[in-house]
Design an enzyme around this catalytic site. Structure first.
Site, PDB file in Angstrom:
ATOM      1  N   THR A   1      -0.257  -0.187  -5.060  1.00 48.48           N
ATOM      2  CA  THR A   1      -1.456   1.080  -4.630  1.00 48.48           C
ATOM      3  C   THR A   1      -1.961   1.640  -5.938  1.00 48.48           C
ATOM      4  O   THR A   1      -1.612   1.769  -7.007  1.00 48.48           O
ATOM      5  CB  THR A   1      -0.016   2.412  -4.915  1.00 48.48           C
ATOM      6  OG1 THR A   1       0.536   1.920  -3.803  1.00 48.48           O
ATOM      7  CG2 THR A   1      -0.848   3.645  -4.329  1.00 48.48           C
TER       8      THR A   1
ATOM      9  N   GLY B   1       0.420   6.771  -7.342  1.00 46.61           N
ATOM     10  CA  GLY B   1      -0.728   5.156  -7.603  1.00 46.61           C
ATOM     11  C   GLY B   1      -0.521   4.783  -9.085  1.00 46.61           C
ATOM     12  O   GLY B   1      -0.216   3.775 -10.004  1.00 46.61           O
TER      13      GLY B   1
ATOM     14  N   THR C   1       1.066  -1.413  -0.355  1.00 41.43           N
ATOM     15  CA  THR C   1       0.066  -0.272  -0.398  1.00 41.43           C
ATOM     16  C   THR C   1       1.126   1.066  -0.256  1.00 41.43           C
ATOM     17  O   THR C   1       2.229   1.335   0.410  1.00 41.43           O
ATOM     18  CB  THR C   1      -0.982  -0.419   1.035  1.00 41.43           C
ATOM     19  OG1 THR C   1      -1.738   1.197   0.951  1.00 41.43           O
ATOM     20  CG2 THR C   1      -0.086   0.378   2.033  1.00 41.43           C
TER      21      THR C   1
ATOM     22  N   CYS D   1       3.460   2.427  -8.551  1.00 40.97           N
ATOM     23  CA  CYS D   1       3.347   1.984  -7.800  1.00 40.97           C
ATOM     24  C   CYS D   1       2.510   0.496  -7.850  1.00 40.97           C
ATOM     25  O   CYS D   1       1.229   1.069  -7.890  1.00 40.97           O
ATOM     26  CB  CYS D   1       3.587   1.972  -5.929  1.00 40.97           C
ATOM     27  SG  CYS D   1       3.204   0.304  -5.233  1.00 40.97           S
TER      28      CYS D   1
END
Length: 180
Positions: A171, A165, A10, A168
């Site tokens: 994410t 985001g 996350t 990754c």
């Protein structure tokens, strides 16, 4: 779960600017190689809504740690640094706690701490801290925005999370934000 697996989870980011504290977390939950949830809430308000906490790692472990951390906050009357240090001590010395695989990012109006699975309690040098697989990307983006823009803390957190985001794979762009 290995420590390599732990951080593949996350992105949680905390940004401070002009007396404001903002914590943001994406909503993706990954199990193995697949996404099983897109809008998980990884942030909590604690101790009379005066403290924000976020987690990366095992969800079950994080909930256990949130409970213990909340108990420490009650025991030390909302003193964030004391509660963080005491949780870190417990995490290092308690055999059951040492098995938990999660990272916590906690903040109040004055301080931010990262509490690691080894019981480390780290206060960042700057107004930015992040954990999780996208933490480095979010930190880099937030640092650049903090130093080279007039965006407020919330805007910096939103933009940095968008960037994390995009980079990754663990994410997503469904971001939850809490502010103090």
């Amino acid at each position: 779960m290995s420590s390599k697996r732990l951080v593949r989870s996350t992105t949680v980011l905390c940004v401070r600017r002009d007396g404001k504290v903002v914590m943001a977390a994406d909503g993706q939950v990954t199990l193995g190689e697949g996404v099983i949830k897109h809008n998980a809430r990884k942030l909590r308000r604690l101790y009379q809504d005066k403290i924000i906490a976020g987690f990366a790692g095992s969800t079950a472990d994080a909930f256990s740690l949130f409970g213990r951390f909340e108990s420490k906050l009650e025991q030390y009357h909302g003193n964030l640094s004391r509660a963080a240090v005491e949780l870190g001590k417990d995490w290092r010395t308690d055999k059951m706690l040492r098995q938990l695989e999660a990272l916590l990012l906690v903040a109040d109006k004055d301080q931010t701490f990262l509490i690691s699975g080894q019981g480390d309690v780290i206060e960042p040098d700057t107004g930015i801290a992040a954990i999780g697989s996208g933490g480095s990307y979010a930190t880099a983006a937030a640092t650049a925005l903090l130093e080279h823009s007039t965006l407020d803390a919330r805007q910096i957190a939103e933009e940095a999370m968008k960037i994390a985001g995009k980079i990754c794979i663990y994410t997503n762009d469904r971001v939850t934000i809490e502010e103090l």
